[in-house]
Write a protein that holds these residues in place. Structure first.
Motif, short mmCIF file in Angstrom:
data_model
loop_
_atom_site.label_atom_id
_atom_site.label_comp_id
_atom_site.label_asym_id
_atom_site.label_seq_id
_atom_site.Cartn_x
_atom_site.Cartn_y
_atom_site.Cartn_z
N PHE A 670 0.83 -1.21 0.00
CA PHE A 670 0.00 0.00 0.00
C PHE A 670 0.86 1.26 0.00
CE2 PHE A 670 -2.59 3.23 2.24
CZ PHE A 670 -3.66 3.29 1.36
N ALA A 671 2.04 1.18 0.56
CA ALA A 671 2.93 2.35 0.62
C ALA A 671 3.23 2.86 -0.80
CB ALA A 671 4.23 1.94 1.33
N PRO A 672 3.52 4.14 -0.93
CA PRO A 672 3.77 5.15 0.13
C PRO A 672 2.53 5.94 0.53
CG PRO A 672 4.40 6.06 -1.97
CD PRO A 672 3.89 4.67 -2.26
N ARG A 673 1.34 5.47 0.17
CA ARG A 673 0.13 6.19 0.56
C ARG A 673 0.00 6.22 2.09
NH1 ARG A 673 -3.77 2.64 -3.12
NH2 ARG A 673 -2.02 1.20 -2.76
N PRO A 674 -0.70 7.20 2.65
CA PRO A 674 -0.79 7.34 4.11
C PRO A 674 -1.51 6.15 4.75
CG PRO A 674 -1.42 9.39 3.01
CD PRO A 674 -1.30 8.35 1.95
N LEU A 675 -0.92 5.61 5.80
CA LEU A 675 -1.51 4.51 6.57
C LEU A 675 -1.37 4.85 8.05
CD1 LEU A 675 -2.64 1.66 7.10
CD2 LEU A 675 -0.31 0.77 6.82
N LEU A 676 -2.51 5.00 8.72
CA LEU A 676 -2.53 5.23 10.16
C LEU A 676 -2.97 3.95 10.86
CD1 LEU A 676 -2.44 7.09 12.70
CD2 LEU A 676 -4.88 7.56 12.26
N VAL A 677 -2.18 3.49 11.81
CA VAL A 677 -2.53 2.31 12.61
C VAL A 677 -2.79 2.80 14.03
CG1 VAL A 677 -1.79 0.06 13.43
CG2 VAL A 677 -1.11 0.84 11.14
N ALA A 678 -4.05 2.78 14.44
CA ALA A 678 -4.45 3.35 15.73
C ALA A 678 -4.85 2.23 16.68
CB ALA A 678 -5.62 4.32 15.53
N GLY A 679 -4.19 2.19 17.83
CA GLY A 679 -4.52 1.18 18.83
C GLY A 679 -4.39 -0.23 18.32
N PRO A 680 -3.26 -0.60 17.71
CA PRO A 680 -3.11 -1.93 17.10
C PRO A 680 -3.13 -3.04 18.15
CG PRO A 680 -0.99 -0.83 17.19
CD PRO A 680 -2.01 0.19 17.60
N LEU A 681 -3.48 -4.25 17.67
CA LEU A 681 -3.61 -5.40 18.56
C LEU A 681 -2.64 -6.50 18.17
CD1 LEU A 681 -7.52 -5.69 18.65
CD2 LEU A 681 -6.03 -4.41 20.21
N GLY A 682 -2.24 -7.29 19.17
CA GLY A 682 -1.50 -8.51 18.94
C GLY A 682 -2.46 -9.68 18.80
N GLY A 683 -1.93 -10.85 18.58
CA GLY A 683 -2.76 -12.02 18.36
C GLY A 683 -3.64 -12.39 19.53
N ASP A 684 -3.27 -11.97 20.73
CA ASP A 684 -4.07 -12.28 21.91
C ASP A 684 -5.21 -11.29 22.13
OD1 ASP A 684 -2.58 -10.09 22.60
OD2 ASP A 684 -1.74 -10.95 24.44
N GLY A 685 -5.33 -10.30 21.25
CA GLY A 685 -6.38 -9.30 21.39
C GLY A 685 -6.01 -8.15 22.29
N ALA A 686 -4.83 -8.17 22.90
CA ALA A 686 -4.36 -7.08 23.76
C ALA A 686 -3.60 -6.06 22.90
CB ALA A 686 -3.46 -7.62 24.86
N PRO A 687 -3.44 -4.83 23.42
CA PRO A 687 -2.67 -3.84 22.66
C PRO A 687 -1.28 -4.37 22.29
CG PRO A 687 -3.80 -2.78 24.49
CD PRO A 687 -4.01 -4.27 24.66
N ALA A 688 -0.90 -4.12 21.06
CA ALA A 688 0.40 -4.61 20.57
C ALA A 688 1.53 -3.96 21.35
CB ALA A 688 0.54 -4.31 19.09
N ASP A 689 2.52 -4.76 21.72
CA ASP A 689 3.66 -4.21 22.44
C ASP A 689 4.62 -3.54 21.45
OD1 ASP A 689 5.14 -6.26 21.22
OD2 ASP A 689 5.03 -7.55 23.00
N SER A 690 5.64 -2.90 21.99
CA SER A 690 6.56 -2.14 21.15
C SER A 690 7.30 -3.03 20.16
CB SER A 690 7.57 -1.39 22.03
OG SER A 690 8.30 -2.29 22.85
#
Length: 732
Positions: A670-690
């Motif tokens: 999709f790049a280089p078009r703008p992509l915002l990832v807000a509040g992403p999740l990991g596979g366990d459904g919790a907020p993705a870690d760094s």
């Protein structure tokens, strides 16, 4: 009519009361008038929650009709032999790859006598460190090599202990009987919780489907996992000096009927197969209860031209017995049709008597009559003496039948299914990383593979839209539409149209909670319309009005319909791919609206499980100029690597995807078009870690070949400033 007021007077009083209430509570009228459903008053689209399933069934029936025509044109031995060889090859591809045989490390851990029969408690390893608990039962004192029966369990929590009557009756007739606990049953629960004393996932089929989704990402199936246990069980039987290798039968009921069908087709050392209460036809299965749990659905099985009868054709003309009941949940009409369609193969191959079918008037269960017919069939095929009378044996107490040290293999030293999944995933993920080093070739590969594996097909035709009404709100109008109104899967939508002069920059809004969740008064789409955006909020298939009813569909587990997941898998598609096509159709519709400034592409905002579908559409050529993913999964790899993954996120998988691509690869396309990832999740459904966020960003940069428009936000509050920063030629 004394005491009855004139109708007109009553009507007038009701009218005055209605207006009085509306003055006191202005929201009253709006709450009653604004029914955000679109399809409820259209009988052609009712019930809306079944439309997705019916569209899959229609596609499956079309593919099955083509197979039926192929079978009708087969004549003579040569043609049937070629067809059977083709079936075996296609079945092997649909099961996915099997594993290399390793030492069984079989050991006898106990023995006892019961009702004059000898019971051996066995543990063998179908893969290194993966323990299979089993029992071998036979008559003591019989000499020489004896015929053997591999008895495969159906879906019972007790595993082999739930099949004692069949085990003992077969052993009484001189057979060496081997029965083992299937994965997720008996002593082989893979998600067992010692504190609960049971599986954390609930029933046995839940365990099968839970691990099955992870395996599908690798192009493997739970059917293959179960098949492999059975193949290694045959290996164990053949290692015994008391078993005749030329006289091995397989039998099972329900889920065991599935596995005995598989083993009969795929294990050439099995001479007799007798599946019970499973074989029907895919046509009748789709028309009735729908596709069942993971092990019963192979990769693209129907798309490959395969039906239930092909399990019998693959082994023709070896002796095969179909045991059925007339009130089975697996349609008896389908079983009869399958028997009729397979019989010409056995006739042409010179063994018409080797295919037989018996029925009993009963529900989905083992009956005395069918068991006695089974004993007679095996006795005739193997030349063993004795009667066919079914005998009732006393039940062995649970403690006597405990095989592993603790009563569960995963607390007795066995590896778990998730450990095996990770082992199988390692070379796949390493190859995926290697592919990314060649940027140009990888981008071409990902683009081609994603559209093919997800089942998106070719360009999406722009079907007609049906206008169904409009509300007026303070700052916008809300239109009710049906997109692709003449297709088998119409798409209900709301359009939030600013009251100012257009054309307006366009947003496609996708939410796994459905369009109504976002469409409430004062919701985000309305606020965006007030800011000058035209917002199309769409129910993707499986969400909102198009979601399966969990009260009417017992395949829905934690909001995920396995009928839909595995139905799509059977026809060579995926739920995510079908949703992506729906998003493409909506984007084409926006391009054609005169009040939408979408010629250069629309902005797409996708939330939750709608994220992967939006990413597929945006990356694979749909007219999208910017994309926002909110509370969306960052990678399927994180689902694979998480033992306790979130089922709703796992349901977004595309079968075999990780053989070619992951979600960050699509973001790189999709790049280089703008992509915002807000509040992403990991596979366990919790907020993705760094680490997960950094890994996502690194892969996007690699696939994009450098610069990309990726940015992160902690939550949805980052959407408004991001949108404000998007320039558009229609915005003055």
């Amino acid at each position: 009519m004394h005491g009855v007021k004139p109708a007109g007077g009553l009507r007038a009083r009701i009218t005055r009361l209605f207006f009085a209430v509306s003055l006191l509570c202005p929201a009253f009228l709006g709450a009653q008038a604004e029914d955000l459903r679109v399809l409820q008053d259209w009988r052609l689209y009712s019930p809306a929650g079944d439309l997705f399933y019916r569209s899959l069934a229609r596609e499956a029936l079309g593919l099955l009709a083509a197979r039926d025509r192929e079978l009708a044109g087969l004549h003579g031995r040569t043609q049937w032999e070629r067809y059977a060889a083709s079936v075996r090859a296609r079945l092997a591809a649909s099961f996915g790859p099997l594993w290399e045989k390793t030492p069984l490390n079989a050991r006898t851990v106990g023995a006892f006598e019961h009702a004059g029969l000898q019971v051996e408690k066995i543990i063998f390893e179908s893969r290194p460190g993966w323990q299979v608990t089993a029992a071998v039962v036979r008559q003591p004192g019989l000499e020489g090599r004896l015929p053997a029966v591999l008895l495969v369990c159906g879906h019972t929590n007790d595993g082999l202990r739930g099949y004692q009557q069949q085990i003992f009756n077969l052993a009484r007739r001189g057979f060496v009987v081997l029965c083992f606990d299937p994965i997720g049953q008996g002593e082989r629960y893979q998600y067992y919780d010692p504190e609960l004393g049971r599986s954390r996932l609930g029933g046995t089929t839940h365990e099968h489907s839970y691990a099955g989704l992870q395996y599908l990402l690798l192009g493997r199936t739970m059917g293959a996992v179960r098949l492999w246990d059975g193949i290694r069980a045959v290996d164990y039987l053949l290692s015994r000096p008391d078993v005749d290798p030329a006289r091995i039968a397989v039998h099972g009921r329900s889920g065991g009927g599935t596995m005995s069908s598989y083993l009969g087709a795929m294990e050439p050392r099995i001479s007799v197969a007798a599946p019970e209460c499973y074989l029907t036809s895919f046509r009748r299965l789709f028309e009735s209860i729908g596709p069942q749990d993971a092990e019963q659905n192979l990769l693209g099985q129907i798309a490959a031209g395969l039906d239930h009868g092909d399990f019998l054709i693959a082994r023709a003309p070896k002796p095969s017995l179909m045991l059925t009941t007339t009130r089975d949940m697996f349609s008896i009409a389908g079983a009869r049709a399958t028997f009729a369609s397979v019989r010409p193969a056995f006739d042409a191959l010179g063994a018409p008597g080797n295919l037989q079918m018996v029925e009993d008037d009963a529900p989905h269960q083992s009956t005395v009559a069918n068991r006695e017919r089974l004993y007679g069939f095996l006795r005739r095929q193997f030349g063993t003496p004795g009667d066919t009378v079914d005998v009732t044996f006393p039940v062995v107490p649970p403690d006597s039948f405990k095989i592993s040290d603790t009563g569960q293999v995963i607390t007795s030293g066995s590896r778990t299914i998730h450990e095996l999944i990770l082992e199988d995933a390692a070379p796949v993920l390493a190859q995926l990383e290697q592919n990314r080093k060649d940027i140009k070739a990888n981008r071409e590969r990902v683009s081609r593979a994603a559209r093919s594996l997800a089942g998106l097909g070719g360009p999406v035709p722009a079907g007609p839209a049906l206008f169904c009404g409009r509300f007026t709100r303070r700052a916008c109008y809300v239109e009710k539409l049906v997109l692709d109104s003449e297709s088998p899967l119409p798409l209900p939508a709301l359009v939030f149209v600013p009251k100012g002069a257009g054309p307006h920059p366009a947003i496609l809004w996708l939410d796994d909670r459905g369009k109504a969740a976002a469409g409430v008064a004062g919701g985000e789409p309305e606020r965006l319309a007030e800011a000058g955006w035209l917002v199309l909020s769409l129910d993707l298939p499986g969400f909102g009005e198009l979601a399966a009813d969990p009260h009417a569909d017992d395949s829905v587990i934690q909001g995920v319909s396995y009928n839909l997941l595995f139905g799509a898998q059977l026809v060579g598609r995926s739920v995510t791919g079908i949703q992506a096509r729906a998003a493409e159709a909506a984007l084409l519709y926006l391009q054609g609206r005169p009040d939408a400034a979408a010629a250069g592409g629309s902005v797409v905002v996708a939330a939750g499980a709608a994220g992967p579908a939006a990413l597929h559409a945006a990356a694979l050529g749909a007219p999208v100029r910017a994309l926002c993913l909110g509370r969306s999964l960052l990678s399927w790899e994180s689902v694979l690597e998480t033992r306790w993954y979130d089922q709703a996120l796992g349901a977004t998988i595309v079968p075999s995807a990780l053989l070619q691509y992951d979600l960050p690869d699509l973001a790189g396309l999709f790049a280089p078009r703008p992509l915002l990832v807000a509040g992403p999740l990991g596979g366990d459904g919790a907020p993705a870690d760094s680490a997960l966020r950094e890994g996502f960003a690194a892969t996007v940069a690699t696939v994009a070949g450098g610069d990309n428009g990726l940015s992160f936000a902690a939550d949805s509050s980052g959407l408004a400033p991001w949108l404000a920063g998007l320039a558009h030629p229609a915005v003055k």
